[in-house]
Design a protein around this motif. Sequence first.
Motif, PDB file in Angstrom:
ATOM      1  N   CYS A  73     -14.181  12.880  -4.189  1.00 13.29           N
ATOM      2  CA  CYS A  73     -13.854  11.609  -4.843  1.00 13.29           C
ATOM      3  C   CYS A  73     -14.532  11.500  -6.211  1.00 13.29           C
ATOM      4  O   CYS A  73     -13.937  11.010  -7.177  1.00 13.29           O
ATOM      5  N   THR A  77      -9.960   7.246   0.484  1.00 10.08           N
ATOM      6  CA  THR A  77      -9.805   5.791   0.439  1.00 10.08           C
ATOM      7  C   THR A  77     -10.798   5.116  -0.499  1.00 10.08           C
ATOM      8  O   THR A  77     -10.515   4.029  -1.018  1.00 10.08           O
ATOM      9  N   ARG A  78     -11.939   5.738  -0.752  1.00  7.90           N
ATOM     10  CA  ARG A  78     -12.932   5.099  -1.626  1.00  7.90           C
ATOM     11  C   ARG A  78     -12.491   5.047  -3.086  1.00  7.90           C
ATOM     12  O   ARG A  78     -13.107   4.319  -3.881  1.00  7.90           O
ATOM     13  N   GLU A  96      -0.974  -2.982  -1.320  1.00 10.17           N
ATOM     14  CA  GLU A  96      -2.064  -3.760  -1.921  1.00 10.17           C
ATOM     15  C   GLU A  96      -3.321  -3.762  -1.050  1.00 10.17           C
ATOM     16  O   GLU A  96      -4.437  -3.788  -1.564  1.00 10.17           O
ATOM     17  N   ASP A  97      -3.145  -3.756   0.254  1.00  8.63           N
ATOM     18  CA  ASP A  97      -4.277  -3.844   1.189  1.00  8.63           C
ATOM     19  C   ASP A  97      -4.013  -2.872   2.337  1.00  8.63           C
ATOM     20  O   ASP A  97      -3.112  -3.097   3.157  1.00  8.63           O
ATOM     21  N   CYS A 132     -12.558  11.110  -9.778  1.00  5.04           N
ATOM     22  CA  CYS A 132     -12.859   9.988 -10.677  1.00  5.04           C
ATOM     23  C   CYS A 132     -13.313  10.456 -12.055  1.00  5.04           C
ATOM     24  O   CYS A 132     -13.181   9.719 -13.041  1.00  5.04           O
ATOM     25  N   PHE A 167      -9.321   4.223  -4.015  1.00  7.89           N
ATOM     26  CA  PHE A 167      -8.087   3.439  -4.111  1.00  7.89           C
ATOM     27  C   PHE A 167      -8.252   2.163  -4.932  1.00  7.89           C
ATOM     28  O   PHE A 167      -7.287   1.647  -5.493  1.00  7.89           O
ATOM     29  N   ARG A 168      -9.447   1.638  -5.005  1.00 11.65           N
ATOM     30  CA  ARG A 168      -9.645   0.365  -5.707  1.00 11.65           C
ATOM     31  C   ARG A 168      -9.452   0.541  -7.209  1.00 11.65           C
ATOM     32  O   ARG A 168      -9.824   1.569  -7.782  1.00 11.65           O
ATOM     33  N   GLY A 169      -8.879  -0.478  -7.827  1.00 10.13           N
ATOM     34  CA  GLY A 169      -8.707  -0.459  -9.274  1.00 10.13           C
ATOM     35  C   GLY A 169      -7.447   0.234  -9.737  1.00 10.13           C
ATOM     36  O   GLY A 169      -7.178   0.305 -10.946  1.00 10.13           O
ATOM     37  N   LYS A 170      -6.655   0.761  -8.809  1.00 13.59           N
ATOM     38  CA  LYS A 170      -5.391   1.415  -9.139  1.00 13.59           C
ATOM     39  C   LYS A 170      -4.262   0.760  -8.352  1.00 13.59           C
ATOM     40  O   LYS A 170      -4.479   0.211  -7.271  1.00 13.59           O
ATOM     41  N   ARG A 171      -3.060   0.831  -8.904  1.00 12.93           N
ATOM     42  CA  ARG A 171      -1.899   0.449  -8.107  1.00 12.93           C
ATOM     43  C   ARG A 171      -1.579   1.632  -7.208  1.00 12.93           C
ATOM     44  O   ARG A 171      -1.300   2.734  -7.686  1.00 12.93           O
ATOM     45  N   LEU A 172      -1.629   1.412  -5.908  1.00 12.91           N
ATOM     46  CA  LEU A 172      -1.591   2.496  -4.933  1.00 12.91           C
ATOM     47  C   LEU A 172      -0.216   2.598  -4.270  1.00 12.91           C
ATOM     48  O   LEU A 172       0.353   1.600  -3.839  1.00 12.91           O
TER      49      LEU A 172
END
Length: 228
Positions: free
Chosen positions: A69, A97-98, A123-124, A73, A100-105
């Motif tokens: 990860c 999964t760590r 989104e979630d 990044c 995934f935040r901050g991006k449209r997934l």
Amino acid sequence: MKSVCRLFQMAEFFSLLRFPLDPPLKITGGTGMTDGLMEMEKKAFRREFAARRKAISPDARQVFDAAICENICAMEIFRNAENIAAFIPFGAEPDLTRIFRGKRLFLPRFAAHSGVYEMVAVEDIKRDLLPGKYGIPEPSPSLPAAEPGFLASQVLFLVPAVACDRRGCRLGRGGGFYDRLLAGVKMPSVAVIYSCQLSENALPGAEHDKPVNWIVTEREVVEIAGNE
């Protein structure tokens, strides 16, 4: 930082004790290899490299996943990407999964009517995923599939693999699902694997097999020149 490096070295050491990195199987076929022979070769490689991946200890896997990860990044193409297509780990695949935040997934969902996978914006991951094909969590059927044109030009694909070589040849699970997903994609594609899955020898590949542009492991980031 020294303690993190030490943990990584220890995890790698104990992983190698459990499953030493012997040279990969030799490829006996050449350019004239028939489809049947090539599939036999691919199955043999899948068995070998899947066993190597499975042999990684749980403690080592946690350390390796964190390092993978971090390597992703640090990539400029990832930092610049607003949209990423990724995967929920199946079996012994790396856990991303760590990041995934901050991006449209976008995550894959099996479309029973067509027999292929489609990508769906999520989104979630706790709310939007349900058990799907092979028991892998997938986006809910109520969520719309992404447009192929958007996926082809606006989304960075992070894809799993059973094995890769340094030419960018990728061996998947055997269904050709990601080859179809990546067909026509203009953005670079990134294979995410452990270093024990990276073959120094050429893997068998057919014309329809889609090569990747980058390979990320816990040890390194490999850019493959010339793969379009």
